[in-house]
Design a protein around this motif. Structure first.
Motif, PDB file in Angstrom:
ATOM      1  N   LEU A 232       0.821  -1.209   0.000  1.00 46.64           N
ATOM      2  CA  LEU A 232       0.000   0.000   0.000  1.00 46.64           C
ATOM      3  C   LEU A 232       0.852   1.255   0.000  1.00 46.64           C
ATOM      4  O   LEU A 232       0.553   2.221  -0.692  1.00 46.64           O
ATOM      5  N   SER A 233       1.954   1.264   0.762  1.00 48.39           N
ATOM      6  CA  SER A 233       2.807   2.451   0.789  1.00 48.39           C
ATOM      7  C   SER A 233       3.519   2.629  -0.545  1.00 48.39           C
ATOM      8  O   SER A 233       3.714   3.744  -1.000  1.00 48.39           O
ATOM      9  N   THR A 234       3.886   1.548  -1.205  1.00 46.74           N
ATOM     10  CA  THR A 234       4.510   1.637  -2.527  1.00 46.74           C
ATOM     11  C   THR A 234       3.514   2.200  -3.532  1.00 46.74           C
ATOM     12  O   THR A 234       3.854   3.054  -4.341  1.00 46.74           O
ATOM     13  N   ASN A 235       2.260   1.749  -3.467  1.00 50.36           N
ATOM     14  CA  ASN A 235       1.245   2.270  -4.372  1.00 50.36           C
ATOM     15  C   ASN A 235       0.983   3.742  -4.115  1.00 50.36           C
ATOM     16  O   ASN A 235       0.758   4.506  -5.039  1.00 50.36           O
ATOM     17  N   THR A 236       1.036   4.175  -2.859  1.00 45.35           N
ATOM     18  CA  THR A 236       0.842   5.576  -2.538  1.00 45.35           C
ATOM     19  C   THR A 236       1.973   6.401  -3.132  1.00 45.35           C
ATOM     20  O   THR A 236       1.743   7.450  -3.726  1.00 45.35           O
ATOM     21  N   VAL A 237       3.206   5.930  -2.991  1.00 48.89           N
ATOM     22  CA  VAL A 237       4.340   6.638  -3.578  1.00 48.89           C
ATOM     23  C   VAL A 237       4.193   6.675  -5.094  1.00 48.89           C
ATOM     24  O   VAL A 237       4.377   7.704  -5.718  1.00 48.89           O
ATOM     25  N   SER A 238       3.820   5.567  -5.687  1.00 52.96           N
ATOM     26  CA  SER A 238       3.646   5.528  -7.131  1.00 52.96           C
ATOM     27  C   SER A 238       2.554   6.483  -7.572  1.00 52.96           C
ATOM     28  O   SER A 238       2.695   7.175  -8.565  1.00 52.96           O
ATOM     29  N   ALA A 239       1.458   6.545  -6.835  1.00 48.04           N
ATOM     30  CA  ALA A 239       0.379   7.464  -7.178  1.00 48.04           C
ATOM     31  C   ALA A 239       0.853   8.904  -7.052  1.00 48.04           C
ATOM     32  O   ALA A 239       0.547   9.742  -7.894  1.00 48.04           O
ATOM     33  N   SER A 240       1.629   9.182  -6.009  1.00 53.19           N
ATOM     34  CA  SER A 240       2.175  10.526  -5.822  1.00 53.19           C
ATOM     35  C   SER A 240       3.130  10.882  -6.951  1.00 53.19           C
ATOM     36  O   SER A 240       3.090  11.985  -7.490  1.00 53.19           O
ATOM     37  N   GLN A 241       4.001   9.941  -7.316  1.00 58.35           N
ATOM     38  CA  GLN A 241       4.932  10.182  -8.422  1.00 58.35           C
ATOM     39  C   GLN A 241       4.181  10.388  -9.724  1.00 58.35           C
ATOM     40  O   GLN A 241       4.521  11.249 -10.519  1.00 58.35           O
ATOM     41  N   ALA A 242       3.132   9.614  -9.944  1.00 59.52           N
ATOM     42  CA  ALA A 242       2.331   9.753 -11.161  1.00 59.52           C
ATOM     43  C   ALA A 242       1.664  11.125 -11.202  1.00 59.52           C
ATOM     44  O   ALA A 242       1.609  11.765 -12.255  1.00 59.52           O
ATOM     45  N   ALA A 243       1.183  11.595 -10.060  1.00 60.52           N
ATOM     46  CA  ALA A 243       0.555  12.919 -10.004  1.00 60.52           C
ATOM     47  C   ALA A 243       1.570  14.004 -10.325  1.00 60.52           C
ATOM     48  O   ALA A 243       1.285  14.927 -11.104  1.00 60.52           O
TER      49      ALA A 243
ATOM     50  N   GLU B  95       8.808  10.559 -16.848  1.00 58.26           N
ATOM     51  CA  GLU B  95       9.023   9.484 -15.887  1.00 58.26           C
ATOM     52  C   GLU B  95       9.527  10.110 -14.609  1.00 58.26           C
ATOM     53  O   GLU B  95      10.529  10.836 -14.618  1.00 58.26           O
ATOM     54  N   ASP B  96       8.818   9.847 -13.527  1.00 65.42           N
ATOM     55  CA  ASP B  96       9.144  10.415 -12.225  1.00 65.42           C
ATOM     56  C   ASP B  96       9.222  11.935 -12.335  1.00 65.42           C
ATOM     57  O   ASP B  96       8.274  12.555 -12.769  1.00 65.42           O
ATOM     58  N   ASP B  97      10.361  12.539 -11.980  1.00 64.84           N
ATOM     59  CA  ASP B  97      10.493  13.997 -12.006  1.00 64.84           C
ATOM     60  C   ASP B  97      11.132  14.505 -13.296  1.00 64.84           C
ATOM     61  O   ASP B  97      11.532  15.661 -13.384  1.00 64.84           O
ATOM     62  N   VAL B  98      11.220  13.664 -14.316  1.00 66.78           N
ATOM     63  CA  VAL B  98      11.842  14.034 -15.586  1.00 66.78           C
ATOM     64  C   VAL B  98      10.784  14.132 -16.689  1.00 66.78           C
ATOM     65  O   VAL B  98       9.923  13.270 -16.815  1.00 66.78           O
ATOM     66  N   VAL B  99      10.866  15.204 -17.454  1.00 69.92           N
ATOM     67  CA  VAL B  99      10.026  15.375 -18.640  1.00 69.92           C
ATOM     68  C   VAL B  99      10.962  15.626 -19.809  1.00 69.92           C
ATOM     69  O   VAL B  99      11.867  16.455 -19.728  1.00 69.92           O
TER      70      VAL B  99
END
Length: 166
Positions: free
Chosen positions: A20-31, A108-112
């Motif tokens: 669940l914490s990994t999914n939260t981080v992934s959702a945050s990174q996706a946002a 991807e992540d913080d890179v555009v």
């Protein structure tokens, strides 16, 4: 409940929490990734409409590296340094602002990464058309690092051929 079953239940609970914490981080990174992509897309739209440029997204202390071997190739350690020593010498040779057309944006992540074409008319009335790829790293909604790739042959030709407006 046996000690082994109790341990198994605890391990499952820990695994579930990690998942669940990994999914939260992934959702945050996706946002963040979507937000950064939207910022880039909007900056290029504004630029196309003559209402700013993508440089507006730069943090004051951003590092910008221009690849290749051109008069403006090198590393710039601030937004003002980039504008003064790279952007102005180029735009001083142009009769019209560069009009950007985005070909693609990948994030991807913080890179555009944005692939785009720029078209302008040089002071000698010949077209300046170049293709650019900017690899941009974001932090808190601002670009902090860029690696810029372009056709330096085309840029060298402009810089050599056209005297800048003073």
């Amino acid at each position: 409940m046996t000690p082994w079953m109790s341990l198994a239940v605890r391990l499952q609970a820990v695994a579930l929490c990690l998942m669940l914490s990994t999914n939260t981080v992934s959702a945050s990174q996706a946002a963040d990734q979507n937000t950064n992509t939207d910022l880039v897309r909007q900056a290029f739209t504004n630029w196309q409409q003559g209402q700013g440029t993508a440089f507006d997204l730069l943090a004051p202390d951003a590092t910008w590296t221009v690849s290749g071997s051109s008069p403006v190739s090198g590393v710039y350690n601030s937004k003002s340094d980039l504008i003064e020593r790279a952007v102005r010498p180029i735009t001083a040779r142009l009769a019209t602002p560069i009009s950007p057309t985005v070909q693609s944006i990948v994030a991807e992540d913080d890179v555009v990464v944005v692939l785009w074409k720029g078209e302008a008319m040089a002071l000698d009335r010949k077209p300046y058309n170049n293709t650019y790829l900017w690899h941009m790293t974001f932090k808190d909604g601002q670009i902090t690092e860029v690696n810029a790739f372009l056709d330096t042959y085309v840029l060298n030709d402009l810089m050599r051929r056209v005297d800048p407006v003073r």
